[in-house]
Enzyme design. Structure first.
Site, PDB file in Angstrom:
ATOM      1  N   ASN A   1      70.950 -31.628  -5.459  1.00 53.59           N
ATOM      2  CA  ASN A   1      71.602 -32.851  -4.970  1.00 53.59           C
ATOM      3  C   ASN A   1      71.028 -34.152  -5.517  1.00 53.59           C
ATOM      4  O   ASN A   1      71.711 -35.172  -5.516  1.00 53.59           O
ATOM      5  CB  ASN A   1      71.510 -32.900  -3.431  1.00 53.59           C
ATOM      6  CG  ASN A   1      72.445 -31.903  -2.769  1.00 53.59           C
ATOM      7  OD1 ASN A   1      73.627 -31.805  -3.132  1.00 53.59           O
ATOM      8  ND2 ASN A   1      71.935 -31.143  -1.815  1.00 53.59           N
TER       9      ASN A   1
ATOM     10  N   LYS B   1      72.822 -36.409  -8.037  1.00 56.51           N
ATOM     11  CA  LYS B   1      74.199 -36.816  -7.738  1.00 56.51           C
ATOM     12  C   LYS B   1      74.236 -38.318  -7.484  1.00 56.51           C
ATOM     13  O   LYS B   1      73.254 -38.888  -6.966  1.00 56.51           O
ATOM     14  CB  LYS B   1      74.714 -36.061  -6.513  1.00 56.51           C
ATOM     15  CG  LYS B   1      74.955 -34.585  -6.784  1.00 56.51           C
ATOM     16  CD  LYS B   1      75.382 -33.853  -5.531  1.00 56.51           C
ATOM     17  CE  LYS B   1      75.636 -32.382  -5.843  1.00 56.51           C
ATOM     18  NZ  LYS B   1      75.765 -31.578  -4.622  1.00 56.51           N
TER      19      LYS B   1
ATOM     20  N   HIS C   1      72.262 -31.730 -12.558  1.00 56.32           N
ATOM     21  CA  HIS C   1      73.582 -31.584 -11.914  1.00 56.32           C
ATOM     22  C   HIS C   1      73.778 -32.807 -11.027  1.00 56.32           C
ATOM     23  O   HIS C   1      72.918 -33.077 -10.191  1.00 56.32           O
ATOM     24  CB  HIS C   1      73.576 -30.301 -11.087  1.00 56.32           C
ATOM     25  CG  HIS C   1      74.792 -30.119 -10.237  1.00 56.32           C
ATOM     26  ND1 HIS C   1      75.930 -29.514 -10.702  1.00 56.32           N
ATOM     27  CD2 HIS C   1      75.043 -30.435  -8.941  1.00 56.32           C
ATOM     28  CE1 HIS C   1      76.825 -29.454  -9.729  1.00 56.32           C
ATOM     29  NE2 HIS C   1      76.319 -30.010  -8.655  1.00 56.32           N
TER      30      HIS C   1
ATOM     31  N   ASN D   1      81.918 -32.233 -13.362  1.00 53.23           N
ATOM     32  CA  ASN D   1      82.003 -31.120 -12.425  1.00 53.23           C
ATOM     33  C   ASN D   1      83.377 -31.103 -11.756  1.00 53.23           C
ATOM     34  O   ASN D   1      83.835 -32.146 -11.274  1.00 53.23           O
ATOM     35  CB  ASN D   1      80.906 -31.329 -11.353  1.00 53.23           C
ATOM     36  CG  ASN D   1      80.764 -30.171 -10.401  1.00 53.23           C
ATOM     37  OD1 ASN D   1      80.814 -29.013 -10.810  1.00 53.23           O
ATOM     38  ND2 ASN D   1      80.559 -30.466  -9.127  1.00 53.23           N
ATOM     39  N   GLU D   2      84.057 -29.958 -11.804  1.00 49.26           N
ATOM     40  CA  GLU D   2      85.260 -29.718 -10.995  1.00 49.26           C
ATOM     41  C   GLU D   2      86.396 -30.717 -11.266  1.00 49.26           C
ATOM     42  O   GLU D   2      86.941 -31.312 -10.341  1.00 49.26           O
ATOM     43  CB  GLU D   2      84.913 -29.745  -9.501  1.00 49.26           C
ATOM     44  CG  GLU D   2      83.829 -28.767  -9.114  1.00 49.26           C
ATOM     45  CD  GLU D   2      83.377 -28.883  -7.659  1.00 49.26           C
ATOM     46  OE1 GLU D   2      83.936 -29.724  -6.930  1.00 49.26           O
ATOM     47  OE2 GLU D   2      82.468 -28.143  -7.268  1.00 49.26           O
TER      48      GLU D   2
ATOM     49  N   GLU E   1      75.981 -21.498 -10.045  1.00 45.84           N
ATOM     50  CA  GLU E   1      75.718 -21.780  -8.617  1.00 45.84           C
ATOM     51  C   GLU E   1      75.908 -20.517  -7.774  1.00 45.84           C
ATOM     52  O   GLU E   1      76.468 -20.559  -6.669  1.00 45.84           O
ATOM     53  CB  GLU E   1      76.664 -22.882  -8.117  1.00 45.84           C
ATOM     54  CG  GLU E   1      76.601 -24.165  -8.911  1.00 45.84           C
ATOM     55  CD  GLU E   1      77.436 -25.303  -8.340  1.00 45.84           C
ATOM     56  OE1 GLU E   1      77.904 -25.198  -7.189  1.00 45.84           O
ATOM     57  OE2 GLU E   1      77.620 -26.301  -9.055  1.00 45.84           O
TER      58      GLU E   1
ATOM     59  N   TRP F   1      72.345 -20.637  -5.950  1.00 41.28           N
ATOM     60  CA  TRP F   1      72.431 -21.984  -5.360  1.00 41.28           C
ATOM     61  C   TRP F   1      71.479 -22.082  -4.176  1.00 41.28           C
ATOM     62  O   TRP F   1      71.838 -21.931  -3.046  1.00 41.28           O
ATOM     63  CB  TRP F   1      73.879 -22.308  -4.994  1.00 41.28           C
ATOM     64  CG  TRP F   1      74.171 -23.785  -5.028  1.00 41.28           C
ATOM     65  CD1 TRP F   1      74.660 -24.539  -4.001  1.00 41.28           C
ATOM     66  CD2 TRP F   1      74.011 -24.693  -6.144  1.00 41.28           C
ATOM     67  NE1 TRP F   1      74.804 -25.848  -4.401  1.00 41.28           N
ATOM     68  CE2 TRP F   1      74.417 -25.976  -5.715  1.00 41.28           C
ATOM     69  CE3 TRP F   1      73.568 -24.550  -7.455  1.00 41.28           C
ATOM     70  CZ2 TRP F   1      74.387 -27.092  -6.545  1.00 41.28           C
ATOM     71  CZ3 TRP F   1      73.538 -25.665  -8.272  1.00 41.28           C
ATOM     72  CH2 TRP F   1      73.942 -26.913  -7.814  1.00 41.28           C
TER      73      TRP F   1
HETATM   74  O1  G3I Z   1      69.380 -34.608   3.673  1.00 41.94           O
HETATM   75  C1  G3I Z   1      70.327 -35.087   4.644  1.00 41.94           C
HETATM   76  C2  G3I Z   1      69.701 -35.096   6.000  1.00 41.94           C
HETATM   77  O2  G3I Z   1      68.628 -35.994   6.016  1.00 41.94           O
HETATM   78  C3  G3I Z   1      70.767 -35.486   7.022  1.00 41.94           C
HETATM   79  O3  G3I Z   1      70.252 -35.380   8.294  1.00 41.94           O
HETATM   80  C4  G3I Z   1      71.966 -34.571   6.902  1.00 41.94           C
HETATM   81  C5  G3I Z   1      73.106 -34.995   7.828  1.00 41.94           C
HETATM   82  O4  G3I Z   1      74.353 -34.606   7.312  1.00 41.94           O
HETATM   83  O5  G3I Z   1      72.457 -34.625   5.581  1.00 41.94           O
HETATM   84  C6  G3I Z   1      71.520 -34.193   4.633  1.00 41.94           C
HETATM   85  O6  G3I Z   1      72.071 -34.249   3.357  1.00 41.94           O
HETATM   86  C7  G3I Z   1      73.076 -33.292   3.080  1.00 41.94           C
HETATM   87  C8  G3I Z   1      72.612 -32.484   1.887  1.00 41.94           C
HETATM   88  O7  G3I Z   1      73.627 -31.590   1.506  1.00 41.94           O
HETATM   89  C9  G3I Z   1      71.358 -31.660   2.176  1.00 41.94           C
HETATM   90  O8  G3I Z   1      71.651 -30.650   3.108  1.00 41.94           O
HETATM   91  C10 G3I Z   1      74.344 -34.027   2.734  1.00 41.94           C
HETATM   92  O9  G3I Z   1      74.828 -34.684   3.888  1.00 41.94           O
HETATM   93  C11 G3I Z   1      75.374 -33.061   2.225  1.00 41.94           C
HETATM   94  O10 G3I Z   1      76.494 -33.786   1.745  1.00 41.94           O
HETATM   95  C12 G3I Z   1      74.796 -32.271   1.081  1.00 41.94           C
HETATM   96  O11 G3I Z   1      75.729 -31.287   0.718  1.00 41.94           O
HETATM   97  C13 G3I Z   1      75.668 -30.837  -0.618  1.00 41.94           C
HETATM   98  C14 G3I Z   1      77.090 -30.789  -1.180  1.00 41.94           C
HETATM   99  O12 G3I Z   1      77.079 -30.220  -2.479  1.00 41.94           O
HETATM  100  C15 G3I Z   1      77.691 -32.193  -1.296  1.00 41.94           C
HETATM  101  O13 G3I Z   1      77.017 -32.942  -2.253  1.00 41.94           O
HETATM  102  C16 G3I Z   1      75.057 -29.440  -0.633  1.00 41.94           C
HETATM  103  O14 G3I Z   1      73.676 -29.491  -0.245  1.00 41.94           O
HETATM  104  C17 G3I Z   1      75.141 -28.861  -2.039  1.00 41.94           C
HETATM  105  O15 G3I Z   1      74.694 -27.530  -2.036  1.00 41.94           O
HETATM  106  C18 G3I Z   1      76.583 -28.905  -2.514  1.00 41.94           C
HETATM  107  O16 G3I Z   1      76.585 -28.460  -3.856  1.00 41.94           O
HETATM  108  C19 G3I Z   1      77.884 -28.351  -4.471  1.00 41.94           C
HETATM  109  C20 G3I Z   1      77.702 -28.579  -5.943  1.00 41.94           C
HETATM  110  O17 G3I Z   1      77.166 -29.864  -6.141  1.00 41.94           O
HETATM  111  C21 G3I Z   1      79.022 -28.441  -6.702  1.00 41.94           C
HETATM  112  N1  G3I Z   1      79.610 -27.159  -6.449  1.00 41.94           N
HETATM  113  C22 G3I Z   1      79.804 -26.853  -5.068  1.00 41.94           C
HETATM  114  C23 G3I Z   1      78.502 -26.962  -4.286  1.00 41.94           C
HETATM  115  C24 G3I Z   1      78.776 -26.680  -2.880  1.00 41.94           C
HETATM  116  O18 G3I Z   1      79.624 -27.709  -2.322  1.00 41.94           O
END
Ligand code: G3I
Length: 371
Positions: free
Chosen positions: A75, A78, A111, A160-161, A280, A330
């Site tokens: 992440n 991003k 990424h 991406n996507e 992933e 992933w």
């Molecule tokens: O770190 C914060 C935390 O402090 C907070 O309390 C919490 C509340 O929502 O959010 C946390 O951050 C989140 C982060 O994941 C860590 O868990 C973000 O909100 C959340 O949006 C983020 O989601 C990520 C998602 O992409 C959106 O960017 C996922 O971890 C990540 O695995 C996912 O990865 C994507 C790839 O980039 C592209 N392909 C699909 C894949 C899955 O969606």
């Protein structure tokens, strides 16, 4: 002498007590000289990494160092994280991951530079300006990141996507190619050739970086139009001289995902001649249907293990050695997976459990890498 002995006994008893208080995330250590994923693989094996876990969780850190030789920034690179406001950058998470990688001889895959999901970030959503201003912002975003990590990040997911399941470019929210919520602010503001320009800008900033297009669902036979669109784009880019070096197929699959679709995607992607990255990987026991009461039965564990094995074997059978950029899961342990933290499913999608013990899935993966 006796006093020394008593002292030693006291110290060892004290250490034993301390040991019991180690966090539950302490991994079950593999016996010395046992095989690991990276020791048996003939291509890089990696995981998407979270810098906080890599820093603060010894089980996580040890597992990454023991098992993998490549990491992907899950992440931290991003836009929402690294470029949270138009004139504000936050490089800390990615810097931390690069330091961790350098200290442990891990390859770094970045990424992702451009993703339609970034339009949810306020400053992008509210960005005003003519097409020249949009182009300058887009170029600056890409080149600031790639320039900073020149020579440190080996490869990037540049875009991406970008396609819908129907194989159309994500575009408009009002009926043009991809429909809402499948649009992309980049295509709307920059025009349909923005992907090619993203690759050109990244290449200008670091001519040695390997540049990838990354996509999901390519193994899904029901949406083969998307796979065809990606292959067509790559072939067109090659004929136009656009600097593209690799393609990532995310492979977020269920345990029942048909084998034929996985093989078909890998073969078609390999036919482009580009590097192919399973970028992933996770294998959902739930088969993408949330069931809070799901039980991780021995049967399901075996099914998942077989699918991990199949993925590794099929990757080798379908992608020629020189094109194998590797397989990346992933994240590391089940508790770290986006399937639990983001999608909020009851699931166990990764090769390691919550304590970083090797699961049946791990054994299947290892076997597939060895065969
Ligand atoms: O770190 C914060 C935390 O402090 C907070 O309390 C919490 C509340 O929502 O959010 C946390 O951050 C989140 C982060 O994941 C860590 O868990 C973000 O909100 C959340 O949006 C983020 O989601 C990520 C998602 O992409 C959106 O960017 C996922 O971890 C990540 O695995 C996912 O990865 C994507 C790839 O980039 C592209 N392909 C699909 C894949 C899955 O969606």
């Amino acid at each position: 002498m006796k006093r020394n002995l008593l002292f030693l006994l006291f110290i060892s008893a004290f250490c034993a007590c301390k040991k019991e208080k180690e966090p539950v995330t302490q991994p079950v250590q593999p016996p010395v000289n046992t095989e690991t994923l990276k020791s048996v693989a003939t291509f890089p094996v990696g995981a998407a990494i979270d810098p906080n876990l890599a820093t603060n969780n010894i089980g996580y850190r040890t597992t990454v160092k023991t098992e993998y030789n490549s990491i992907t920034t899950e992440n931290t690179a991003k836009l929402n994280w690294i470029h949270p406001q138009q004139n504000n950058w936050n490089f800390s998470g990615t810097d931390q991951l690069i330091a961790f990688a350098q200290a442990n001889s891990l390859r770094v895959h970045g990424h992702t530079l451009i993703w339609h999901a970034f339009e949810e970030v306020d400053w992008v959503k509210n960005f005003t300006g003519d097409s020249a201003a949009w182009e300058a912002m887009f170029k600056n975003h890409i080149q600031t990141i790639v320039t900073r990590y020149k020579g440190k990040v080996k490869s990037w997911d540049v875009v991406n996507e970008a396609f819908t399941d129907e194989g159309k470019l994500r575009l408009d929210q009002s009926g043009n190619a991809g429909q809402s919520p499948n649009g992309s602010i980049w295509a709307r503001k920059l025009g349909s050739d923005y992907i090619a320009r993203a690759f050109q800008y990244a290449h200008e900033a670091d001519p040695d970086a390997l540049l990838f297009y990354n996509e999901y669902g390519l193994e899904n036979q029901g949406i083969e139009a998307k796979l065809n669109a990606v292959v067509n784009m790559i072939n067109t880019f090659k004929s136009r001289g656009i600097p593209i070096h690799g393609v990532g197929t995310q492979t977020h699959i269920g345990v029942s995902a048909p084998d034929a679709g996985i093989t078909n995607a890998l073969q078609k992607l390999a036919s482009t001649g580009l590097l192919v990255h399973i970028s992933e990987l996770d294998i959902l026991v739930s088969d993408w249907t949330n069931n809070p009461n799901l039980v991780y039965t021995p049967q399901l564990q075996e099914k998942q293990s077989n699918k991990y094995q199949f993925i590794a074997q099929t990757y080798k059978a379908s992608v020629p050695p020189a094109q194998r950029y590797g397989i990346t899961t992933w994240n590391v342990g089940d508790a770290d997976s986006w399937i639990r933290t983001y999608i909020k499913f009851t699931d166990w999608p990764l090769p390691f459990d919550e304590r970083y013990s090797r699961k049946n899935a791990y054994q299947g993966y290892l076997k597939g890498l060895k065969l």
